[in-house]
Structures are given as C-alpha cells and as structure tokens.
Design a protein around this motif. Structure first.
Motif, short mmCIF file in Angstrom:
data_model
loop_
_atom_site.label_atom_id
_atom_site.label_comp_id
_atom_site.label_asym_id
_atom_site.label_seq_id
_atom_site.Cartn_x
_atom_site.Cartn_y
_atom_site.Cartn_z
N ALA A 5 0.86 -1.12 -0.03
CA ALA A 5 0.04 0.02 -0.03
C ALA A 5 0.75 1.16 0.22
N GLY A 6 1.82 1.13 0.74
CA GLY A 6 2.73 2.27 0.87
C GLY A 6 3.76 2.52 -0.45
N ALA A 7 3.94 1.59 -0.92
CA ALA A 7 4.90 1.33 -2.16
C ALA A 7 4.18 1.60 -3.59
N THR A 8 2.93 1.63 -3.44
CA THR A 8 1.84 1.74 -4.78
C THR A 8 0.97 3.07 -4.51
N SER A 9 0.38 3.44 -5.53
CA SER A 9 -0.83 4.40 -5.43
C SER A 9 -1.83 3.90 -6.26
N ARG A 10 -1.90 2.97 -7.21
CA ARG A 10 -2.99 2.56 -8.17
C ARG A 10 -3.40 1.25 -8.25
N ILE A 11 -2.61 0.64 -7.47
CA ILE A 11 -2.86 -0.79 -7.60
C ILE A 11 -3.73 -1.30 -6.42
N GLY A 12 -4.84 -2.00 -6.88
CA GLY A 12 -5.93 -2.53 -5.93
C GLY A 12 -5.16 -3.86 -5.14
N LEU A 13 -5.58 -3.81 -3.82
CA LEU A 13 -4.98 -4.90 -2.86
C LEU A 13 -6.21 -5.93 -2.77
N ILE A 14 -6.10 -6.95 -3.19
CA ILE A 14 -7.05 -8.18 -3.04
C ILE A 14 -6.58 -9.00 -2.14
N PHE A 31 -10.18 -5.44 7.08
CA PHE A 31 -10.26 -5.13 5.84
C PHE A 31 -10.58 -3.38 5.79
N ALA A 32 -11.37 -2.99 6.89
CA ALA A 32 -11.50 -1.58 6.76
C ALA A 32 -9.94 -0.93 7.25
N SER A 33 -9.19 -1.59 7.99
CA SER A 33 -7.92 -0.93 8.07
C SER A 33 -7.06 -1.12 6.99
N SER A 38 -4.35 1.78 2.61
CA SER A 38 -4.21 1.52 0.98
C SER A 38 -4.92 2.90 0.35
N GLY A 39 -5.71 3.73 1.45
CA GLY A 39 -6.26 4.89 0.70
C GLY A 39 -7.52 4.48 -0.13
N GLY A 40 -8.23 3.57 0.16
CA GLY A 40 -9.23 3.06 -0.73
C GLY A 40 -9.35 2.02 -1.75
N ARG A 41 -8.21 1.26 -1.43
CA ARG A 41 -7.94 0.20 -2.78
C ARG A 41 -7.88 -1.09 -2.16
N ALA A 42 -8.52 -1.49 -1.25
CA ALA A 42 -8.46 -2.74 -0.64
C ALA A 42 -9.83 -3.77 -1.47
N GLY A 43 -9.96 -4.99 -1.48
CA GLY A 43 -10.82 -5.72 -2.02
C GLY A 43 -10.57 -7.14 -1.26
#
Length: 187
Positions: A5-14, A31-33, A38-43
C-alpha cells in the motif's frame, strides 16, 4: 499489504479470506484497516474453505457440507457489510479542540442474529475511504454462481473453452438481474 500500500498508489490490494474460519467482526476490522492504509484500494476475495486439512487445523474432523458453507458465507458477508456501514459517511469528526472524535449519532449498532453469527456492532474502526472493500468471488458451482451474483462486484473464473466462458458470463449476468442487481455492476 501495508508495504504494498505504501509503495503503490494505483494498484488494488485484494486479499483472500475464508468465511469458514474467520469471524465477520475481526475480518471487517482487518479489511477496513487495509482500506484506510491503502487509501481506498482494498478488496476481499471471499472464499469458503473446502479442504479437510484446513478443517483439521481448526479442530474439526471435516468441513461442513458445500451448501452449508455457502449459507455461512452469505450470512458472513451480510454481517460484514452491515459492520462497514455501521459508521455513516462523515461520522469521524476528529475535533481535538472540542474533544470530539466522532458523531455518536452517525454510528450504529448492527444487532445481527442469524443462523451462524450474533454480532452487536458497531465496528470500532471508522468508515474507510471506499466504505467497504471491493467484493470479489470465484465460485463456479451453482452455489458459487448464486453467491457471486448476489454479492460480488468482480468475479474471476477459469473456464476451459470460449463456449464455457460465454455460458458462465451469461449465467452470472442473468442471476444478478434476477436478484435485482444491475448486471453491469458485476465485472
């Protein structure tokens, strides 16, 4: 995931998490954490665990039957979504001067009691950037397809022929429509 999450800005993390060997409250918190970090990139790739070895790692001789695992998964997902929605948008105020962290009137208990779970709520993590993680599912069985049509926003599958893939796609879209969902919202 924190490093990604810290090393990327556009990749979703599922992340894959089982509804068979987790609890909705703890999973919703995790998952909320992740969504916050991730700034809203969790799946969440929602799975039911089917192996006997996994069951034995949790003190069981075997897994519940297929249909029961999907009933549990549906209830698990319902409870998780309610927990994520227990904080309304804007509930977190963070007003240090007034000593007010959140607007209590915008945070709600879920008071859920079902076949598998009893959860009071609310979640103890504020609403995340996207409200809840993207819901992903991969089931190809009839129960898996029905579950995906009801809950998933993204579905992945491994159909072996173009014809089978087309049938899967059409079936999933038809099931979503029958369940009152916009089929275009299921990718």
């Amino acid at each position: 995931f924190r490093s990604l999450a810290g090393a990327t800005s556009r990749i979703g993390l599922i992340a894959t998490a089982s509804t068979s060997y987790n609890h909705p409250y703890n999973l919703a918190r995790r998952f909320a954490s992740l969504d916050h970090v991730s700034g809203g990139r969790a799946g969440w790739n929602i799975v039911t665990t089917a192996t006997q070895a996994a069951a034995q790692n949790f003190g069981l001789d075997d897994n519940p039957a297929h249909a029961e695992r999907y009933r549990r998964a549906a209830e698990f997902t319902e409870v998780s979504v309610r927990l994520w929605d227990s904080w309304e948008d804007g509930a977190e105020l963070g007003d240090k001067a007034a000593g007010v962290y959140a607007d209590d009137g915008r945070i709600h208990e879920v008071d859920y009691q079902g076949e598998f779970f009893k959860v009071r709520g609310p979640l103890n993590v504020p609403r995340s950037p996207q409200g809840r993680p993207l819901l992903v599912q991969a089931g190809s069985s009839p129960d898996g397809r029905e579950f995906a049509a009801r809950y998933a926003e993204a579905v992945f599958t491994a159909q072996q022929t173009l014809g089978d893939a087309r049938e899967f796609y059409a079936d999933l879209k038809a099931r979503a429509r029958r369940l009152g969902r916009d089929p275009d919202q299921v990718k």
